[in-house]
Design an enzyme around this catalytic site. Structure first.
Site, PDB file in Angstrom:
ATOM      1  N   GLU A   1       0.863  -1.196   0.000  1.00  0.00           N
ATOM      2  CA  GLU A   1       0.000   0.000   0.000  1.00  0.00           C
ATOM      3  C   GLU A   1       0.900   1.247   0.000  1.00  0.00           C
ATOM      4  O   GLU A   1       1.953   1.250   0.641  1.00  0.00           O
ATOM      5  CB  GLU A   1      -0.826  -0.029   1.300  1.00  0.00           C
ATOM      6  CG  GLU A   1      -1.652   1.219   1.572  1.00  0.00           C
ATOM      7  CD  GLU A   1      -2.217   1.231   3.008  1.00  0.00           C
ATOM      8  OE1 GLU A   1      -1.549   0.755   3.951  1.00  0.00           O
ATOM      9  OE2 GLU A   1      -3.348   1.739   3.174  1.00  0.00           O
TER      10      GLU A   1
ATOM     11  N   ASN B   1      -7.002   6.157  -1.644  1.00  0.00           N
ATOM     12  CA  ASN B   1      -5.905   5.216  -1.386  1.00  0.00           C
ATOM     13  C   ASN B   1      -6.136   4.063  -2.372  1.00  0.00           C
ATOM     14  O   ASN B   1      -7.075   3.278  -2.200  1.00  0.00           O
ATOM     15  CB  ASN B   1      -5.988   4.760   0.072  1.00  0.00           C
ATOM     16  CG  ASN B   1      -4.776   3.959   0.492  1.00  0.00           C
ATOM     17  OD1 ASN B   1      -4.069   3.408  -0.346  1.00  0.00           O
ATOM     18  ND2 ASN B   1      -4.559   3.876   1.795  1.00  0.00           N
TER      19      ASN B   1
ATOM     20  N   LYS C   1      -9.449   1.964  -1.832  1.00  0.00           N
ATOM     21  CA  LYS C   1      -9.649   1.408  -0.472  1.00  0.00           C
ATOM     22  C   LYS C   1     -10.985   1.844   0.130  1.00  0.00           C
ATOM     23  O   LYS C   1     -11.304   3.037   0.143  1.00  0.00           O
ATOM     24  CB  LYS C   1      -8.492   1.864   0.416  1.00  0.00           C
ATOM     25  CG  LYS C   1      -8.483   1.296   1.828  1.00  0.00           C
ATOM     26  CD  LYS C   1      -7.197   1.715   2.525  1.00  0.00           C
ATOM     27  CE  LYS C   1      -7.050   1.196   3.933  1.00  0.00           C
ATOM     28  NZ  LYS C   1      -5.758   1.604   4.524  1.00  0.00           N
TER      29      LYS C   1
ATOM     30  N   GLU D   1      -6.256   8.503   8.067  1.00  0.00           N
ATOM     31  CA  GLU D   1      -6.698   8.137   6.702  1.00  0.00           C
ATOM     32  C   GLU D   1      -8.061   8.722   6.363  1.00  0.00           C
ATOM     33  O   GLU D   1      -8.325   9.057   5.214  1.00  0.00           O
ATOM     34  CB  GLU D   1      -6.721   6.617   6.537  1.00  0.00           C
ATOM     35  CG  GLU D   1      -5.350   6.053   6.271  1.00  0.00           C
ATOM     36  CD  GLU D   1      -5.409   4.659   5.683  1.00  0.00           C
ATOM     37  OE1 GLU D   1      -5.949   4.476   4.589  1.00  0.00           O
ATOM     38  OE2 GLU D   1      -4.896   3.741   6.351  1.00  0.00           O
TER      39      GLU D   1
ATOM     40  N   CYS E   1      -4.806  -2.985   2.768  1.00  0.00           N
ATOM     41  CA  CYS E   1      -4.509  -2.924   4.206  1.00  0.00           C
ATOM     42  C   CYS E   1      -5.709  -3.229   5.103  1.00  0.00           C
ATOM     43  O   CYS E   1      -6.080  -4.370   5.247  1.00  0.00           O
ATOM     44  CB  CYS E   1      -3.881  -1.578   4.550  1.00  0.00           C
ATOM     45  SG  CYS E   1      -3.088  -1.685   6.184  1.00  0.00           S
TER      46      CYS E   1
ATOM     47  N   ASN F   1       0.279  -1.179   5.354  1.00  0.00           N
ATOM     48  CA  ASN F   1       1.193  -0.429   6.239  1.00  0.00           C
ATOM     49  C   ASN F   1       0.566  -0.544   7.617  1.00  0.00           C
ATOM     50  O   ASN F   1      -0.462   0.094   7.881  1.00  0.00           O
ATOM     51  CB  ASN F   1       1.218   1.066   5.906  1.00  0.00           C
ATOM     52  CG  ASN F   1       2.028   1.419   4.681  1.00  0.00           C
ATOM     53  OD1 ASN F   1       3.142   1.918   4.757  1.00  0.00           O
ATOM     54  ND2 ASN F   1       1.436   1.188   3.513  1.00  0.00           N
TER      55      ASN F   1
HETATM   56  N1  CDV Z   1      -2.943   1.338   6.604  1.00  0.00           N
HETATM   57  C1  CDV Z   1      -3.861   0.718   7.360  1.00  0.00           C
HETATM   58  O1  CDV Z   1      -4.983   0.507   6.915  1.00  0.00           O
HETATM   59  N2  CDV Z   1      -3.469   0.328   8.590  1.00  0.00           N
HETATM   60  C2  CDV Z   1      -4.366  -0.292   9.530  1.00  0.00           C
HETATM   61  C3  CDV Z   1      -4.004   0.037  10.962  1.00  0.00           C
HETATM   62  C4  CDV Z   1      -4.086   1.477  11.248  1.00  0.00           C
HETATM   63  C5  CDV Z   1      -4.937  -0.689  11.923  1.00  0.00           C
HETATM   64  C6  CDV Z   1      -4.369  -1.795   9.383  1.00  0.00           C
HETATM   65  O2  CDV Z   1      -5.464  -2.367   9.348  1.00  0.00           O
HETATM   66  O3  CDV Z   1      -3.308  -2.417   9.365  1.00  0.00           O
END
Ligand code: CDV
Length: 312
Positions: free
Chosen positions: A47, A110, A127, A146, A172, A197
Site C-alpha cells: 500500500e 488510497n 480502499k 486516513e 490494508c 502499512n
Molecule cells: N494502513 C492501514 O490501513 N493500517 C491499519 C491500521 C491502522 C490498523 C491496518 O489495518 O493495518
C-alpha cells in the site's frame, strides 16, 4: 493442466519523507528484476508504495499534501515501472495515493492498480475500509488520519480475469473485514492481492499492539480459507519516520496455510508457485456456496432478533 501463477511478494522497508520518487521507483525496479529472475509472472508491492505513510501526519498545506499524490498513472516518475514490466513480461500490483478530478471536485483515494505483462493497467481498486480518524486524537502517541486524507473507495470489490485466473485487490485495513473477501469470493476469486502499512505503538493498549502480528495473519488466513483463494499480503515494514511497522509479508494458500513469509523488515522478495486449481476442492465441497450458503436463513435470524439480544 495445472494453472500456475508464480507470484512475488515485494516487501518494502521504510520510505523516508524526503526520499525522492525516483529512488523509490529504483527500489521497486530492483525487486521486479529479482522477481523475474526467480521466475515470477506477477509481483505485488505494498500500500502507498511510492511514498512514506503520510496519513500519520495532519498536513495542512494543500500543496504539501498534493505532493504525496499521483495525478496520473503512469506519470514521468513511474513510467519506468511500466516500461520494465513490458520488457520483462511481468505484471504488478502497486499501491499509491491517487488524486483525481471527479464531478468538478478534486478527490483523493488510497488506490491500487493491477498491471498486466504488457505494461497496461487492467484494473483499479480504491480502499473502502479507511481506518483511524479525520481529526487528531489529543494525547495519542501517534495518529492515523486516513479518514482525513482519503475518500471512501467508490469502485467496489471487482475481480479481473487475468494471469490465467480470477484476481481481486484490496488494501490494508480491508483485509480485516470478512466482507472484503466474501464479495470477491462470490465472484469466484482465486487470488487476492493486498498491500499494507500496519503501525504499532500509536497508543493502543499494549495487549492489542502485542497481538498485531497475530491479527495480521489471522485475518488473511481466514479470508483465504473461507473463500478458497490464494492471498498475497505485502507490507511496508520497519521504522519509518519514527513509527514501527510490522513486516510478515506472506503468501497464503487456499487451505489457509502460510507457504512463504518475509523474515526481515526491509526490502525483501519472497516467491511461490501458486496452483490456482488448489482452491477447487474447497470451492466444490466445504465452501460450495451454491450448495451450503443459507442466506434465507440468515435473514430470518436478523428478523427475529432485530437489534435486541435474544430473549432469556
Ligand atoms: N494502513 C492501514 O490501513 N493500517 C491499519 C491500521 C491502522 C490498523 C491496518 O489495518 O493495518
Amino acid at each position: 493442466m495445472a494453472r500456475i501463477i508464480t507470484v512475488g511478494a515485494a516487501q518494502l522497508g521504510p520510505i523516508a519523507r524526503e526520499e525522492p520518487r525516483a529512488q523509490v521507483v529504483g527500489r521497486l525496479l530492483a525487486l521486479m528484476r529479482q522477481a523475474k529472475e526467480t521466475g515470477c509472472g506477477l509481483v505485488v508491492y505494498p500500500e502507498l508504495a511510492l511514498t512514506t505513510f503520510f496519513p500519520r501526519w495532519l498536513l495542512e498545506d494543500p500543496a504539501g499534501i498534493e505532493s504525496f499524490f499521483e495525478r496520473e498513472m503512469p506519470n514521468a516518475e513511474t513510467q519506468a515501472l511500466f516500461d520494465e514490466a513490458r520488457r520483462l513480461e511481468i505484471g504488478f500490483y502497486l499501491g499509491y495515493a491517487e488524486s483525481v478530478e471527479e464531478d468538478g471536485a478534486r478527490r483523493h483515494y488510497n488506490t491500487s492498480i493491477l498491471v498486466d505483462k504488457s505494461g497496461e493497467i487492467l484494473g483499479k481498486y480504491r480502499k473502502i475500509h479507511l481506518p483511524g480518524t479525520a481529526e487528531v486524537v489529543p494525547g495519542r502517541a501517534g495518529q492515523h488520519l486516513e479518514k482525513r486524507h482519503f475518500g471512501v473507495g467508490n469502485l467496489g470489490f471487482p475481480v479481473w480475469r487475468a494471469f490465467g485466473g480470477i484476481l481481486g485487490m484490496c488494501i490494508c485495513n480491508d483485509r480485516r473485514w470478512p466482507e472484503t473477501y466474501r464479495v470477491m469470493g462470490l465472484q469466484g476469486v482465486e487470488m487476492v492481492l493486498i498491500g499494507y502499512n500496519t503501525p504499532v505503538g500509536l497508543g493502543d493498549p499494549y495487549e492489542l499492539d502485542a497481538l498485531t502480528p497475530f491479527h495480521n495473519h489471522l485475518s488473511m488466513q481466514a479470508g483465504a480459507y473461507q473463500n478458497a483463494a490464494w492471498v498475497v499480503g505485502v507490507a511496508k515494514a520497519g521504522c519509518e519516520e519514527g513509527i514501527n511497522m510490522i513486516g510478515q509479508s506472506c503468501i497464503i494458500a487456499p487451505s489457509g496455510e502460510i507457504v512463504a513469509m518475509c523474515r526481515s523488515l526491509g526490502d525483501e522478495l519472497i516467491t511461490y508457485r501458486c496452483d490456482l486449481d488448489m482452491g477447487r476442492p474447497y470451492k466444490e465441497d466445504i465452501f460450495n456456496f451454491a450448495a451450503h450458503r443459507r442466506t434465507e436463513a440468515y435473514g430470518l435470524i436478523v428478523e427475529r432478533t432485530g437489534a435486541e439480544p435474544p430473549p432469556d
